[in-house]
Design an enzyme around this catalytic site. Structure first.
Site, PDB file in Angstrom:
ATOM      1  N   LYS A 272       6.543 -28.768 117.801  1.00  0.00           N
ATOM      2  CA  LYS A 272       5.876 -30.082 118.440  1.00  0.00           C
ATOM      3  C   LYS A 272       5.894 -30.182 119.839  1.00  0.00           C
ATOM      4  CE  LYS A 272       6.231 -32.064 113.729  1.00  0.00           C
ATOM      5  NZ  LYS A 272       6.859 -32.659 112.638  1.00  0.00           N
TER       6      LYS A 272
ATOM      7  N   GLN B  55      11.544 -37.123 112.099  1.00  0.00           N
ATOM      8  CA  GLN B  55      11.349 -35.827 111.365  1.00  0.00           C
ATOM      9  C   GLN B  55      11.802 -35.860 109.825  1.00  0.00           C
ATOM     10  OE1 GLN B  55       9.624 -32.968 112.162  1.00  0.00           O
ATOM     11  NE2 GLN B  55       9.763 -32.353 110.431  1.00  0.00           N
TER      12      GLN B  55
ATOM     13  N   ASP C  71       2.913 -40.699 112.969  1.00  0.00           N
ATOM     14  CA  ASP C  71       2.479 -40.044 111.691  1.00  0.00           C
ATOM     15  C   ASP C  71       1.656 -41.202 110.769  1.00  0.00           C
ATOM     16  OD1 ASP C  71       3.446 -37.637 111.354  1.00  0.00           O
ATOM     17  OD2 ASP C  71       5.624 -38.211 111.218  1.00  0.00           O
TER      18      ASP C  71
END
Ligand code: NDP
Length: 281
Positions: A49, A93, A116
């Protein structure tokens, strides 16, 4: 043979355009990733990422904690990042160690920085038919890929195998928004093959090698979200690609299908949050 839904190629195309757009920015977006522990898969995802972000001109930082970190310390850090004007997007994460409540941690991320789309605010907006700040990355990536190949969802029967908050649930709502008829299956679903056989579009996100050719209607579109490793370390999806690709009209490979699109959506979301924060000034 099925047409391959090439996520890698579409990723390159979208990111190239994003890079050009970001080159014109005076101030760059900043994606902050929190990583707890040393899980090898999580470490690899986070590294990818960061690398992808930096390749297109998005600044990225990884804040690491040992798996023994206290929940309070993590919550304090998120509060701090929420207030930091330099931070455009926050990603925690997953998975987190068992002693930390994932729900609590996610719920305190500012919805305006929730890259997200997992906070109760953004999730709630999605399910109430309203606009969240951003939509979850994997479902967004899947829809971008289907759009690229002109696969229309209107009136289509879409069967989604998997009901997680990351994939199945948000995808079901996003597909409903496109007027698909959606069925969600899970580990308690009876007669899964009877249901999958009725799918015009099948999305599998079980994390198990469960989708065989005989479970599908010839000509259906197959999207394989699953990522697993076999005993030799080879990565594969949920779908028996070799045989299913002989009867499907379109299919995503693993790797090279949904995975690259998830990271593409993460970059698009980071940019969307950055641009929205400028509007709020
Ligand atoms: P979860 O484990 O949270 O969810 C799996 C879902 O599959 C559950 O709803 C489960 O049902 C269902 N399921 C499991 N076994 C069966 C079965 N035999 N029949 C029907 N349904 C079943 O996983 P995630 O949603 O987080 O991820 C799913 C997979 O997708 C994983 O392999 C993950 O690595 C991959 N993934 C890939 C991404 C990408 O970018 N390509 C992004 C995110 C995930 P129940 O709810 O009843 O337990």
């Amino acid at each position: 043979m099925a047409i391959i839904l090439d996520g890698k190629k579409l990723k390159e195309k979208i990111l190239e355009n994003l890079k050009i757009k970001i080159e014109g920015f005076e101030k760059k977006p900043l994606l902050t990733v929190i990583l707890v522990g040393n899980d090898p898969a999580s470490m690899l995802y986070v590294k990818n990422k960061k690398m992808t972000a930096e390749n297109i001109g998005i600044n990225s930082e990884i804040i690491r904690y040992p798996s023994s970190v206290l929940e309070d310390e993590l919550l304090r850090k998120i509060h701090e990042l929420n207030k930091d004007d330099n931070v455009s997007a926050i990603l925690v994460q997953l998975p987190l160690p068992k002693h930390i409540s994932k729900e609590k941690v996610i719920s305190i991320i500012s919805p305006q920085k929730d890259v997200d789309g997992f906070t109760p605010y953004n999730f709630g907006k999605l399910f109430s038919g309203d606009e969240p700040f951003v939509y979850p990355c994997t479902p967004t990536g899947i829809l971008l890929l289907l759009d690229e190949y002109n696969i229309d969802l209107e009136g289509k029967h879409t069967v989604i195998v998997g009901r997680s908050n990351i994939v199945g649930k948000p995808l079901s709502q996003m597909m409903l928004n496109r007027n698909a008829t959606v069925t969600i299956c899970h580990s308690h679903t009876k007669n899964l093959p009877e249901i999958t056989k009725t799918a015009d579009i099948l999305v599998s996100a079980a994390g198990k090698n469960i989708i065989e050719e005989k479970m599908l209607k010839p000509g259906c579109v197959v999207v394989d979200v699953g990522i697993s490793k076999d005993s030799t370390g080879r990565i594969h999806g949920d779908v028996d690609f070799e045989n299913v690709s002989k009867i499907a009209s379109h299919i995503t490979p693993v790797p090279g299908g949904v995975g690259p699109m998830t990271i593409t959506a993460l970059m698009l979301n980071t940019l969307a949050l950055f641009e929205n924060s400028k509007k709020c000034l």
